[in-house]
Scaffold this motif. Structure first.
Motif, PDB file in Angstrom:
ATOM      1  N   UNK B  67       0.834  -1.210   0.000  1.00 50.88           N
ATOM      2  CA  UNK B  67       0.000   0.000   0.000  1.00 50.88           C
ATOM      3  C   UNK B  67       0.861   1.250   0.000  1.00 50.88           C
ATOM      4  N   UNK B  68       2.029   1.152   0.653  1.00 44.85           N
ATOM      5  CA  UNK B  68       2.876   2.325   0.807  1.00 44.85           C
ATOM      6  C   UNK B  68       3.681   2.606  -0.460  1.00 44.85           C
ATOM      7  N   UNK B  69       3.980   1.562  -1.243  1.00 41.73           N
ATOM      8  CA  UNK B  69       4.909   1.755  -2.357  1.00 41.73           C
ATOM      9  C   UNK B  69       4.315   1.469  -3.734  1.00 41.73           C
ATOM     10  N   UNK B  70       3.478   0.450  -3.836  1.00 39.61           N
ATOM     11  CA  UNK B  70       3.062  -0.028  -5.158  1.00 39.61           C
ATOM     12  C   UNK B  70       1.885   0.770  -5.694  1.00 39.61           C
ATOM     13  N   UNK B  71       1.683   0.736  -7.042  1.00 37.12           N
ATOM     14  CA  UNK B  71       0.472   1.334  -7.604  1.00 37.12           C
ATOM     15  C   UNK B  71      -0.754   0.612  -7.046  1.00 37.12           C
TER      16      UNK B  71
END
Lengths: 126, 135
Positions: B67-71
């Motif tokens: 959730x923090x990094x990916x699309x």
């Protein structure tokens, strides 16, 4: 003993509904925990979240949901159970719309309609 | 970075699938369902429930990291498309039959999940554009 196809007992329906409530509640609590912009990074982020109720509320919902889901799946075939459980996606989207004012674009409404249709087909046809 | 996302999505699907298979085994071995301590003891007295715990906890931390990094669009789709892997495995492991209703229902649900994933992707693209325009 498997119930006959299409014959879903009221216990199964009750567990299914309870699962929707707990899953939606848990997801919204986790969203509140993860979406906090003052939380910082890394370990500090986890520490910040642990000191607030949202993370724990989410975990509480998930622990009870865990048991509800085991009971639910023990009463119906797994392939049917996971498909019926997809309705949680719809419940979470609608809750996000009402609680966080998230926009329901046309594509999202189409997605919600398709998932709901699929769950209805499985629910009626087994 | 793309390889990192792909690995993350597959890991998420893997944990979710493990959890569902374990839930089914755990529940079946704890039958009959009762709102009682005896049922809880039956559930926690055999190993499968701990497979479900591992799947659950693993999926939770993978999801939080993604959730923090990916699309968000593909992450959303990946987190729900385990219905496909679980259905196929339930035929193999539990001898279940994929009747017409389940196959049609699954197709509608998967199409819906793809629409929702695309909607998330589009929204993220719009957010990025407006953020650039404001900067």
């Amino acid at each position: 003993m498997m119930p006959a196809a299409g014959a879903i007992s009221s216990v199964v329906v009750g567990l299914w509904l309870l699962n929707i409530v707990l899953d939606t509640g848990g997801q919204l609590a986790f969203k509140a925990a993860a979406g906090d912009e003052h939380a910082g990074d890394g370990f500090a982020r986890w520490k910040h979240m642990a000191a607030r109720p949202w993370l724990w509320l989410g975990i509480g919902c998930y622990v009870i949901e865990f048991l509800v889901w085991i009971a639910f799946l023990s009463l119906i075939p797994l392939s049917e159970g996971v498909l019926l459980g997809s309705i949680n996606i719809v419940a979470i989207m609608l809750a996000g719309r009402f609680l966080f004012g998230e926009e329901l674009t046309r594509l999202r409404v189409l997605g919600i309609a398709l998932v709901t249709l699929g769950v209805a087909i499985v629910g009626i046809g087994g | 970075m793309k390889r990192f996302y792909l690995f993350g999505f597959l890991l998420l699907m893997g944990f979710d699938t493990l959890a569902q298979i374990s839930f089914k085994y755990a529940g079946t071995q704890a039958l009959p369902v009762e709102a009682s301590l005896a049922w809880l003891l039956r559930v926690f007295g055999q190993p499968w429930v701990y497979g479900a715990v591992i799947g659950y906890v693993g999926a939770f931390f993978t999801w939080m990291a993604l959730l923090k990094h990916a699309p968000i669009g593909p992450a959303f789709a990946a987190s729900h498309l385990e219905v496909v892997s679980v259905m196929l495995l339930s035929v193999w492991l539990f001898g279940e039959h994929l009747n017409l209703a389940r196959v049609l229902g699954a197709m509608a649900i998967i199409a819906g999940i793809v629409c929702l994933g695309l909607a998330e992707s589009r929204e993220q693209a719009t957010d990025a554009t407006s953020a650039t325009a404001q900067a």
